[in-house]
Design a protein around this motif. Structure first.
Motif, mmCIF file in Angstrom:
data_model
loop_
_atom_site.group_PDB
_atom_site.id
_atom_site.type_symbol
_atom_site.label_atom_id
_atom_site.label_comp_id
_atom_site.label_asym_id
_atom_site.label_seq_id
_atom_site.Cartn_x
_atom_site.Cartn_y
_atom_site.Cartn_z
ATOM 1 N N PRO A 67 38.199 94.953 49.821
ATOM 2 C CA PRO A 67 38.569 93.858 49.601
ATOM 3 C C PRO A 67 39.416 93.275 49.984
ATOM 4 C CG PRO A 67 38.534 96.216 47.873
ATOM 5 C CD PRO A 67 37.363 95.697 49.601
ATOM 6 N N HIS A 68 39.751 92.452 50.341
ATOM 7 C CA HIS A 68 41.653 91.980 50.730
ATOM 8 C C HIS A 68 42.023 92.333 49.752
ATOM 9 C CE1 HIS A 68 39.529 88.480 53.077
ATOM 10 N NE2 HIS A 68 39.439 88.824 53.286
ATOM 11 N N GLU B 92 50.605 95.537 46.404
ATOM 12 C CA GLU B 92 49.176 96.135 47.147
ATOM 13 C C GLU B 92 48.151 94.983 45.554
ATOM 14 O OE1 GLU B 92 49.418 95.318 50.036
ATOM 15 O OE2 GLU B 92 51.429 96.913 50.148
ATOM 16 N N LEU B 93 47.656 93.871 45.694
ATOM 17 C CA LEU B 93 46.772 93.281 45.140
ATOM 18 C C LEU B 93 45.562 93.582 45.598
ATOM 19 C CD1 LEU B 93 46.265 92.070 42.263
ATOM 20 C CD2 LEU B 93 46.892 90.339 43.648
ATOM 21 N N PHE B 94 44.130 94.455 45.559
ATOM 22 C CA PHE B 94 43.602 94.433 45.935
ATOM 23 C C PHE B 94 41.920 92.894 45.075
ATOM 24 C CE2 PHE B 94 45.087 98.186 46.167
ATOM 25 C CZ PHE B 94 44.613 98.369 47.709
ATOM 26 N N VAL B 95 41.875 92.428 45.882
ATOM 27 C CA VAL B 95 41.098 91.279 45.234
ATOM 28 C C VAL B 95 39.618 91.001 45.518
ATOM 29 C CG1 VAL B 95 42.882 90.128 44.756
ATOM 30 C CG2 VAL B 95 41.989 89.167 47.138
ATOM 31 N N ASP B 96 38.528 90.203 45.285
ATOM 32 C CA ASP B 96 37.109 90.123 45.923
ATOM 33 C C ASP B 96 37.678 88.728 47.174
ATOM 34 O OD1 ASP B 96 34.649 88.699 46.565
ATOM 35 O OD2 ASP B 96 34.215 89.393 44.639
ATOM 36 N N PRO B 97 37.476 88.928 48.260
ATOM 37 C CA PRO B 97 37.232 88.041 49.369
ATOM 38 C C PRO B 97 37.146 86.337 49.024
ATOM 39 C CG PRO B 97 36.504 90.234 49.992
ATOM 40 C CD PRO B 97 36.892 89.495 48.875
ATOM 41 N N VAL B 98 35.771 86.389 48.165
ATOM 42 C CA VAL B 98 35.167 85.358 47.422
ATOM 43 C C VAL B 98 35.769 85.165 46.782
ATOM 44 C CG1 VAL B 98 32.844 85.622 48.922
ATOM 45 C CG2 VAL B 98 33.178 85.880 46.294
ATOM 46 N N ASP B 99 36.711 85.517 45.844
ATOM 47 C CA ASP B 99 36.869 85.105 45.051
ATOM 48 C C ASP B 99 38.506 85.156 44.462
ATOM 49 O OD1 ASP B 99 37.069 84.724 42.046
ATOM 50 O OD2 ASP B 99 36.231 85.531 40.745
ATOM 51 N N LYS B 100 38.865 84.361 44.992
ATOM 52 C CA LYS B 100 41.117 84.670 45.025
ATOM 53 C C LYS B 100 41.434 83.811 43.728
ATOM 54 C CE LYS B 100 41.310 86.391 49.479
ATOM 55 N NZ LYS B 100 41.199 86.223 50.917
ATOM 56 N N ARG B 101 40.815 83.170 42.977
ATOM 57 C CA ARG B 101 41.261 82.604 41.399
ATOM 58 C C ARG B 101 42.001 83.694 41.045
ATOM 59 N NH1 ARG B 101 36.624 80.633 38.133
ATOM 60 N NH2 ARG B 101 35.516 82.744 39.164
ATOM 61 N N ALA C 230 41.184 91.249 55.047
ATOM 62 C CA ALA C 230 40.062 93.012 54.926
ATOM 63 C C ALA C 230 40.995 93.321 56.376
ATOM 64 C CB ALA C 230 39.470 92.931 55.100
ATOM 65 N N TRP C 231 42.396 93.299 56.472
ATOM 66 C CA TRP C 231 42.669 93.921 57.843
ATOM 67 C C TRP C 231 42.727 95.396 57.853
ATOM 68 C CZ3 TRP C 231 46.286 96.237 61.069
ATOM 69 C CH2 TRP C 231 46.610 96.872 62.545
ATOM 70 N N ASP C 232 44.020 95.185 56.625
ATOM 71 C CA ASP C 232 44.524 96.688 56.305
ATOM 72 C C ASP C 232 43.165 97.996 55.796
ATOM 73 O OD1 ASP C 232 47.551 96.644 56.390
ATOM 74 O OD2 ASP C 232 46.840 95.719 55.168
#
Length: 569
Positions: A424-425, A216-225, A326-328
């Motif tokens: 986070p996404h 599970e990778l937690f990322v910034d929703p506005v930065d999926k680079r 962000a569902w979970d």
RNA sequence: GCAGGUGUAAUCUAGUGGUUAGGAUCUUAGCCUUCCAAGCUAAAGGCCCGGGUUCGAAUCCCGGCACCUGCACCA
């Protein structure tokens, strides 16, 4: 090459100790299998390979969470609700049926009916048991999760986890702190999960108890680079996009540029997955990534790719890579009331001006008496957009209040904002370990002349790395062999020593369980101190000094091509 | 779950309502053997489970379980 048949593979698995049907002496249980000695070692090898990629190379942290969880976790995850079928049982013969199947002659789309509607339909149409015409029970929910109780007596309801992912999500606050509150970060978990499948089939492809390796990778929703994506963008990949469902061969970079893959992070982990699977022993020619159709997407996912392998069962999902959005975390926030957000600090604190309600406490007091303070606080917290027709609807201690504008002013407030909180996404590469292991076996299964079976397992996956074979079990050849065997084992290399029967039979036995190399000790060891190393794929041999054999084997196991040795000799 | 098929040793298989279920592979022991499933001798190992029919069932019938194929399901 002859067509590989899953029966042959499973037969070999059982015969040679990879996989056994569980509880066989009691007749077996569908959907349950045990790993034998070689299967267990191979499973460990695949896990180690996966760990080395995710934990070492990508820097994910590993956790190990519980298999049993309380009901609330699975209410939040959606499994309690979405993970079930509606069943009825016959009161006479006790047989169970899917309620919507029984109703299909009486309704155009019975799958869409609720539990209550189906129950009413069965009564109204007087539907009976299709087997014995007995009366049917009330409609009941059959959940695909294994249910249990936590604690004695009435206890709390618990379930065996249907996926390992939830154990990572519920630990998000701990992990976020552990990772010093910085995104992105990833966590992995390897473990068992349970689904009470109605109809397990196809050997270990659909199990009731199975092994997952989830990241599970937690990322910034506005930065999926993803920074390292540029290094892998030119690698080739086979994709089946959901637009026209036609397989294409392209590069990760091109697929991203054309918008086929949603973003860099997904694209990068598709590449990681491809690399992992290839190293584990999945045939690149029998593997592809298929994008989920919009209609097929899970209840949480917003983009999803399956790594599929071509097996004798057809194209089979072995890894799923989903952007779960962000569902979970949002759901777990709602159900647990915990704060599962991340905080992003701005480079510069920002001065934000906004309009806000300023309560007139002088008027609120007489009107709302003891509650006036709470009403005031609620007003201050409320967003200006709630103002409608000169009134604001507020929720104070569960009570709806309508506050007219004579109780407040609207003012400009200046606030210093240091950053922003967000959920986070989650990007999830989720691996079916049993399916991957089986795929490696089936893809490695090679039928040669006179039904000679070779498992061309990769060096990483092979449970036994080296066979140590004295040509004869006498004349001190066996003693030499045992010395070499001992040395290899001391270096952490899994060997198999065998001095029985003909040399050909021993090669055959080891070929059949995928052993990549054999060291054969023949009489030349007494003449010039050399022994041979045999390569399984080519059956070619090279001669090396006894003193170097361990070193050369180590090189081979670390990827040095065998052909290089031949060239040298 | 539905429909069809299958079930004999670890594996592949022969077989018949009637004496002790036959073979091959594999395994083990001994002999032999100087590089790719060699040979000889011996040993070990089996009718999926339960019920019924029958004097007698591994065989016929019923039920269960498991596996295979198709359908359905598959977060």
């Amino acid at each position: 090459m002859k067509e590989v048949n899953s029966g042959d593979v499973l037969s070999l698995c059982k015969r040679r100790g990879f996989i056994y049907p569980s509880y066989e002496i009691y007749g077996g249980i569908a959907g349950l299998y045990d790993y034998g000695p070689l299967g267990t070692q191979m499973k460990t090898n695949i896990m180690d390979l996966w760990r080395s990629i995710y934990a070492l190379e990508e820097g994910f942290v590993e956790i190990d969470s519980d298999i049993v969880g309380p009901e609330m976790v699975f209410k939040a995850s959606g499994h309690a609700e979405n993970f079930q079928d509606l069943m009825v049982t016959c009161k006479l013969c006790g047989e169970g049926f899917r309620a919507d199947h029984l109703a299909k002659d009486f309704h155009p789309n019975p799958g869409a009916l609720s539990k209550k509607e189906l129950g009413e339909l069965i009564v109204r149409e007087n539907i009976k048991c299709p087997l014995c015409k007995g009366d049917l029970s009330e409609v009941e929910e059959f959940n695909l999760m294994f249910k249990t109780k936590i604690g004695p007596g009435s206890g709390r309801i618990g379930y065996l986890r249907p996926e390992t992912a939830q154990g990572i999500f519920v630990n998000y606050p701990n992990l976020y702190r552990y990772m010093r509150e910085t995104l992105p970060f990833g966590a992995i978990q390897i473990g068992r999960a349970y689904r009470n499948e109605i109809s397990p089939r196809q050997g270990v492809i659909r199990l009731r108890e199975f092994n997952q390796m989830e990241a599970e990778l937690f990322v910034d929703p506005v930065d999926k680079r993803w920074p390292r994506f540029s290094a892998v963008r030119d690698n080739k990949v086979r994709l089946v996009p959901n637009t026209d469902e036609v397989e294409i061969e392209t590069t990760f970079g091109e697929a991203l540029d054309k918008g086929i893959i949603a973003h860099e992070t997904i694209a990068y982990f598709l590449w990681v997955t491809q690399r992992f699977l290839t190293k584990a022993g999945v045939d690149p020619k029998r593997m592809r990534f298929r994008q989920h159709l919009k209609t097929e997407m899970a209840h949480y996912a917003c983009d999803c790719w399956d790594a599929e392998a071509l097996l004798s069962y057809g194209w089979t999902e072995i890894v799923g890579i989903a952007d779960r959005g962000a569902w979970d975390l949002t759901r777990h926030m709602q159900y647990s009331q915990a704060d599962l957000t991340a905080f992003k600090r701005f480079d510069q604190p920002q001065e934000v001006e906004r309009k806000a309600f300023k309560p007139k406490y002088g008027l609120l007091g007489p009107e709302f008496k003891a509650r006036s303070a709470k009403v005031g606080k609620a007003l201050e917290a409320a967003d200006i957009s709630l103002l409608k027709d000169g009134k604001v609807e507020l929720d104070v201690d569960g009570e709806k209040l309508s506050i007219s504008d004579k109780y407040f002013d609207i003012v400009d407030v200046k606030e210093k904002v240091n950053g922003v909180k967000f959920v986070p996404h989650v990007i999830e590469p989720s691996h079916g370990l049993d399916r991957i292991l089986y795929t490696c076996l089936e893809h490695a299964y090679t039928l040669g002349e006179e039904n000679y079976v070779t498992l061309n397992l990769t060096v990483d996956a092979a449970p036994i790395k080296v066979g140590v074979l004295p040509l004869m079990g006498k004349d001190d050849l066996d003693k030499k062999g045992m010395e070499i065997d001992r040395t290899l084992r001391e270096r952490g290399i899994a060997t198999y020593f065998d001095d029985s029967g003909s040399i050909g039979r021993r090669y055959a036995r080891l070929d059949e369980v995928g052993t990549p190399y054999c060291v054969t000790i023949d009489y030349e060891v007494f003449e010039n101190g050399t022994v041979t190393i045999r390569d399984r794929r080519t059956t070619k041999q090279v001669r090396v000094p006894e003193s170097e054999v361990v070193h050369v084997i180590e090189q081979l196991l670390h990827g040095r091509p065998f052909e290089e040795l031949i060239a040298k000799v």
